[in-house]
Design a protein around this motif. Structure first.
Motif, PDB file in Angstrom:
ATOM      1  N   GLU A 236     -31.752  39.684  19.135  1.00 28.29           N
ATOM      2  CA  GLU A 236     -30.409  39.769  19.722  1.00 28.29           C
ATOM      3  C   GLU A 236     -29.510  40.765  18.991  1.00 28.29           C
ATOM      4  OE1 GLU A 236     -28.916  38.912  22.261  1.00 28.29           O
ATOM      5  OE2 GLU A 236     -29.661  37.055  23.118  1.00 28.29           O
ATOM      6  N   GLU A 237     -29.987  41.276  17.857  1.00 31.21           N
ATOM      7  CA  GLU A 237     -29.183  42.242  17.097  1.00 31.21           C
ATOM      8  C   GLU A 237     -29.253  43.651  17.672  1.00 31.21           C
ATOM      9  OE1 GLU A 237     -33.296  42.240  15.196  1.00 31.21           O
ATOM     10  OE2 GLU A 237     -31.944  40.820  16.180  1.00 31.21           O
ATOM     11  N   LEU A 238     -29.989  43.824  18.745  1.00 33.49           N
ATOM     12  CA  LEU A 238     -30.143  45.149  19.355  1.00 33.49           C
ATOM     13  C   LEU A 238     -28.791  45.713  19.785  1.00 33.49           C
ATOM     14  CD1 LEU A 238     -32.315  47.195  20.350  1.00 33.49           C
ATOM     15  CD2 LEU A 238     -32.155  46.087  22.573  1.00 33.49           C
ATOM     16  N   THR A 239     -28.530  46.968  19.441  1.00 34.38           N
ATOM     17  CA  THR A 239     -27.272  47.620  19.832  1.00 34.38           C
ATOM     18  C   THR A 239     -27.505  48.816  20.741  1.00 34.38           C
ATOM     19  OG1 THR A 239     -27.269  49.046  17.857  1.00 34.38           O
ATOM     20  CG2 THR A 239     -26.138  46.917  17.686  1.00 34.38           C
ATOM     21  N   ASN A 240     -28.765  49.083  21.071  1.00 32.88           N
ATOM     22  CA  ASN A 240     -29.092  50.171  21.987  1.00 32.88           C
ATOM     23  C   ASN A 240     -29.325  49.612  23.389  1.00 32.88           C
ATOM     24  OD1 ASN A 240     -29.685  53.018  20.610  1.00 32.88           O
ATOM     25  ND2 ASN A 240     -30.192  51.378  19.156  1.00 32.88           N
ATOM     26  N   GLN A 241     -28.660  50.189  24.363  1.00 30.87           N
ATOM     27  CA  GLN A 241     -28.834  49.784  25.750  1.00 30.87           C
ATOM     28  C   GLN A 241     -29.110  51.023  26.592  1.00 30.87           C
ATOM     29  OE1 GLN A 241     -28.968  46.621  26.649  1.00 30.87           O
ATOM     30  NE2 GLN A 241     -28.359  45.842  24.613  1.00 30.87           N
ATOM     31  N   ALA A 242     -30.202  50.971  27.362  1.00 27.53           N
ATOM     32  CA  ALA A 242     -30.604  52.107  28.204  1.00 27.53           C
ATOM     33  C   ALA A 242     -30.710  53.383  27.391  1.00 27.53           C
ATOM     34  CB  ALA A 242     -29.609  52.289  29.350  1.00 27.53           C
ATOM     35  N   GLY A 243     -31.187  53.264  26.143  1.00 24.80           N
ATOM     36  CA  GLY A 243     -31.381  54.421  25.289  1.00 24.80           C
ATOM     37  C   GLY A 243     -30.114  54.935  24.619  1.00 24.80           C
ATOM     38  N   VAL A 244     -29.019  54.199  24.757  1.00 28.52           N
ATOM     39  CA  VAL A 244     -27.745  54.633  24.187  1.00 28.52           C
ATOM     40  C   VAL A 244     -27.297  53.637  23.128  1.00 28.52           C
ATOM     41  CG1 VAL A 244     -25.307  55.108  24.663  1.00 28.52           C
ATOM     42  CG2 VAL A 244     -27.058  55.745  26.340  1.00 28.52           C
ATOM     43  N   ASN A 245     -26.929  54.153  21.951  1.00 32.24           N
ATOM     44  CA  ASN A 245     -26.398  53.300  20.902  1.00 32.24           C
ATOM     45  C   ASN A 245     -24.932  53.007  21.208  1.00 32.24           C
ATOM     46  OD1 ASN A 245     -25.753  51.906  18.622  1.00 32.24           O
ATOM     47  ND2 ASN A 245     -26.364  53.503  17.171  1.00 32.24           N
ATOM     48  N   VAL A 246     -24.631  51.746  21.448  1.00 27.46           N
ATOM     49  CA  VAL A 246     -23.286  51.350  21.872  1.00 27.46           C
ATOM     50  C   VAL A 246     -22.289  51.369  20.712  1.00 27.46           C
ATOM     51  CG1 VAL A 246     -21.953  49.529  23.009  1.00 27.46           C
ATOM     52  CG2 VAL A 246     -24.330  49.935  23.672  1.00 27.46           C
ATOM     53  N   VAL A 247     -22.775  51.268  19.480  1.00 28.91           N
ATOM     54  CA  VAL A 247     -21.884  51.237  18.323  1.00 28.91           C
ATOM     55  C   VAL A 247     -21.094  52.544  18.241  1.00 28.91           C
ATOM     56  CG1 VAL A 247     -21.736  51.075  15.816  1.00 28.91           C
ATOM     57  CG2 VAL A 247     -23.392  49.672  17.071  1.00 28.91           C
ATOM     58  N   GLY A 248     -19.775  52.442  18.233  1.00 28.13           N
ATOM     59  CA  GLY A 248     -18.912  53.616  18.104  1.00 28.13           C
ATOM     60  C   GLY A 248     -18.996  54.583  19.262  1.00 28.13           C
ATOM     61  N   ILE A 249     -19.481  54.156  20.411  1.00 24.33           N
ATOM     62  CA  ILE A 249     -19.691  55.057  21.526  1.00 24.33           C
ATOM     63  C   ILE A 249     -18.390  55.733  21.968  1.00 24.33           C
ATOM     64  CG2 ILE A 249     -19.428  53.218  23.257  1.00 24.33           C
ATOM     65  CD1 ILE A 249     -21.641  54.609  24.881  1.00 24.33           C
ATOM     66  N   ASN A 250     -18.465  57.026  22.167  1.00 26.97           N
ATOM     67  CA  ASN A 250     -17.315  57.832  22.615  1.00 26.97           C
ATOM     68  C   ASN A 250     -16.082  57.661  21.736  1.00 26.97           C
ATOM     69  OD1 ASN A 250     -18.794  58.865  24.769  1.00 26.97           O
ATOM     70  ND2 ASN A 250     -18.120  57.256  26.161  1.00 26.97           N
ATOM     71  N   GLY A 251     -16.321  57.383  20.466  1.00 23.97           N
ATOM     72  CA  GLY A 251     -15.214  57.287  19.526  1.00 23.97           C
ATOM     73  C   GLY A 251     -14.499  55.957  19.514  1.00 23.97           C
ATOM     74  N   PHE A 252     -14.932  55.003  20.324  1.00 26.25           N
ATOM     75  CA  PHE A 252     -14.292  53.691  20.335  1.00 26.25           C
ATOM     76  C   PHE A 252     -14.740  52.875  19.127  1.00 26.25           C
ATOM     77  CE2 PHE A 252     -14.032  54.844  24.827  1.00 26.25           C
ATOM     78  CZ  PHE A 252     -12.709  54.520  25.107  1.00 26.25           C
ATOM     79  N   ALA A 253     -13.863  52.002  18.663  1.00 21.65           N
ATOM     80  CA  ALA A 253     -14.151  51.183  17.483  1.00 21.65           C
ATOM     81  C   ALA A 253     -15.013  49.985  17.865  1.00 21.65           C
ATOM     82  CB  ALA A 253     -12.854  50.724  16.835  1.00 21.65           C
ATOM     83  N   ILE A 254     -16.247  50.252  18.254  1.00 16.20           N
ATOM     84  CA  ILE A 254     -17.175  49.199  18.654  1.00 16.20           C
ATOM     85  C   ILE A 254     -18.167  48.980  17.526  1.00 16.20           C
ATOM     86  CG2 ILE A 254     -18.949  48.524  20.302  1.00 16.20           C
ATOM     87  CD1 ILE A 254     -17.530  50.255  22.379  1.00 16.20           C
ATOM     88  N   THR A 255     -18.142  47.788  16.957  1.00 15.91           N
ATOM     89  CA  THR A 255     -19.031  47.462  15.851  1.00 15.91           C
ATOM     90  C   THR A 255     -20.393  47.004  16.370  1.00 15.91           C
ATOM     91  OG1 THR A 255     -18.367  45.136  15.810  1.00 15.91           O
ATOM     92  CG2 THR A 255     -17.018  46.697  14.528  1.00 15.91           C
ATOM     93  N   ALA A 256     -21.334  46.841  15.439  1.00 11.26           N
ATOM     94  CA  ALA A 256     -22.650  46.310  15.815  1.00 11.26           C
ATOM     95  C   ALA A 256     -22.506  44.903  16.374  1.00 11.26           C
ATOM     96  CB  ALA A 256     -23.568  46.314  14.603  1.00 11.26           C
ATOM     97  N   GLU A 257     -21.581  44.129  15.808  1.00  7.43           N
ATOM     98  CA  GLU A 257     -21.351  42.783  16.324  1.00  7.43           C
ATOM     99  C   GLU A 257     -20.861  42.836  17.772  1.00  7.43           C
ATOM    100  OE1 GLU A 257     -20.386  43.918  13.456  1.00  7.43           O
ATOM    101  OE2 GLU A 257     -21.203  42.565  11.915  1.00  7.43           O
ATOM    102  N   ASP A 258     -19.892  43.717  18.026  1.00 11.81           N
ATOM    103  CA  ASP A 258     -19.366  43.863  19.387  1.00 11.81           C
ATOM    104  C   ASP A 258     -20.474  44.256  20.364  1.00 11.81           C
ATOM    105  OD1 ASP A 258     -16.776  43.389  18.442  1.00 11.81           O
ATOM    106  OD2 ASP A 258     -16.398  45.526  18.108  1.00 11.81           O
ATOM    107  N   ALA A 259     -21.278  45.229  19.952  1.00 10.73           N
ATOM    108  CA  ALA A 259     -22.327  45.746  20.835  1.00 10.73           C
ATOM    109  C   ALA A 259     -23.371  44.680  21.150  1.00 10.73           C
ATOM    110  CB  ALA A 259     -22.991  46.962  20.198  1.00 10.73           C
ATOM    111  N   SER A 260     -23.727  43.881  20.153  1.00  9.22           N
ATOM    112  CA  SER A 260     -24.740  42.847  20.372  1.00  9.22           C
ATOM    113  C   SER A 260     -24.200  41.723  21.244  1.00  9.22           C
ATOM    114  CB  SER A 260     -25.241  42.283  19.039  1.00  9.22           C
ATOM    115  OG  SER A 260     -24.224  41.520  18.401  1.00  9.22           O
ATOM    116  N   GLU A 261     -22.923  41.414  21.111  1.00  5.82           N
ATOM    117  CA  GLU A 261     -22.328  40.328  21.892  1.00  5.82           C
ATOM    118  C   GLU A 261     -22.229  40.661  23.378  1.00  5.82           C
ATOM    119  OE1 GLU A 261     -19.354  38.585  18.384  1.00  5.82           O
ATOM    120  OE2 GLU A 261     -18.591  39.915  19.954  1.00  5.82           O
ATOM    121  N   ALA A 262     -22.209  41.941  23.704  1.00  3.90           N
ATOM    122  CA  ALA A 262     -22.010  42.360  25.088  1.00  3.90           C
ATOM    123  C   ALA A 262     -23.249  42.180  25.953  1.00  3.90           C
ATOM    124  CB  ALA A 262     -21.567  43.824  25.127  1.00  3.90           C
ATOM    125  N   PHE A 263     -24.414  41.950  25.327  1.00  8.83           N
ATOM    126  CA  PHE A 263     -25.665  41.850  26.087  1.00  8.83           C
ATOM    127  C   PHE A 263     -26.541  40.739  25.519  1.00  8.83           C
ATOM    128  CE2 PHE A 263     -24.231  46.244  26.155  1.00  8.83           C
ATOM    129  CZ  PHE A 263     -24.313  46.582  27.504  1.00  8.83           C
TER     130      PHE A 263
END
Length: 281
Positions: A236-263
């Motif tokens: 569940e710690e995965l932060t890559n979705q569809a080949g894209v690392n969601v952490v910090g995507i497009n400069g947004f303050a998205i942490t690994a915790e945030d990214a993992s919680e979304a999926f």
């Protein structure tokens, strides 16, 4: 596991299942009508009749094996929640009400699957409380005497079920109607998991110090102070979705915790079997 999971598993061995159910589109429209208009008590009869027409009393062994596997999983949960409600350790009327509702949902699933398998001319599996060991061979010896342990095991069952469902969701991408129906059911299952997590958060037992238990899974953290449940949260710690690392995507303050919680990440059938096997007597 629920009706959508069953359809997905059958489709693996019988790709024409939807056509047998009077056409893919019309069948799923009928099912959507069931979910909104037919009482839970009537669902086993209605769905059983639909499958009976589809297979005309001549099911393949593979199809009945799939249905009986689903029924086995439902028995595990139903017998668990029956003992939960009867344990005498639930501290409030609200908690008893919530856990009773979940118990009744599992009873409906068992009745539905039993009806479907019987309507196909096959023999449904049957289990009793004696079939299961909810201490998981001693991992949770106080499951029905310690309310904190009881909630922790309930949370693990629910979280595992949601991930098991997602493990099959990819088979529905080809049909918007089927995917829509599946996601409606999936959302209900996820709310069950979230509610049990909220119950644990309020009660506080077995929640590690400094952990804020959320209604969703963060990284691979169970929020349960024992490694015995780790297999249900691995991956569940995965932060890559569809080949894209969601952490910090497009400069947004998205942490690994945030990214993992979304999926929620999927579990395979083999992983689920490994997780639940210790709960058999």
């Amino acid at each position: 596991m629920n009706f959508s999971n069953i359809i997905e598993e059958i489709e693996k061995v019988d790709p024409e299942v939807y056509e047998k159910l009077n056409g893919r589109r019309s069948a799923m429209k009928n099912f959507l009508n069931f979910s909104g208009k037919v009482t839970a008590a009537a669902l086993p009869v209605a769905i059983g009749s639909m499958f009976n027409k589809a297979y005309a009393g001549s099911p393949t062994s593979t199809i009945t094996d799939v249905l009986n596997f689903a029924l086995t999983l439902e028995y595990i949960e139903w017998e668990f929640y029956k003992q939960v409600v009867a344990s005498g350790i639930i501290p409030s009327a609200a908690a008893i009400g919530a856990l009773t509702t979940i118990r009744d949902h599992e009873a409906e699933h068992v009745a539905l699957l039993t009806s479907v398998i019987t309507s196909l001319g096959a023999t449904p599996v049957y289990f009793t409380a004696a079939s299961f060991d909810y201490t998981a061979k001693g991992l949770f010896p106080t499951v029905f005497t310690d309310y904190g342990v009881l909630l922790a095991v309930a949370q693990t069952f629910e979280d595992t079920g949601v991930r098991a469902y997602k493990g099959q969701a990819g088979n529905l991408i080809s049909s918007n109607e089927i995917l829509r129906a599946a996601l409606q059911i999936h959302s209900v299952e996820a709310r069950h998991a979230a509610h049990v997590r909220e119950m644990r958060r309020r009660y506080g037992a077995l929640v590690p110090p400094g952990v804020l238990l959320q209604p969703w899974i963060t990284l691979n953290q169970s929020g349960i102070a024992t490694p015995a449940v780790d297999a249900s949260y691995a991956g569940e710690e995965l932060t890559n979705q569809a080949g894209v690392n969601v952490v910090g995507i497009n400069g947004f303050a998205i942490t690994a915790e945030d990214a993992s919680e979304a999926f929620d990440e999927p579990l395979t059938k083999e992983q689920v079997v490994s997780i639940v096997t210790p709960f058999f007597a």
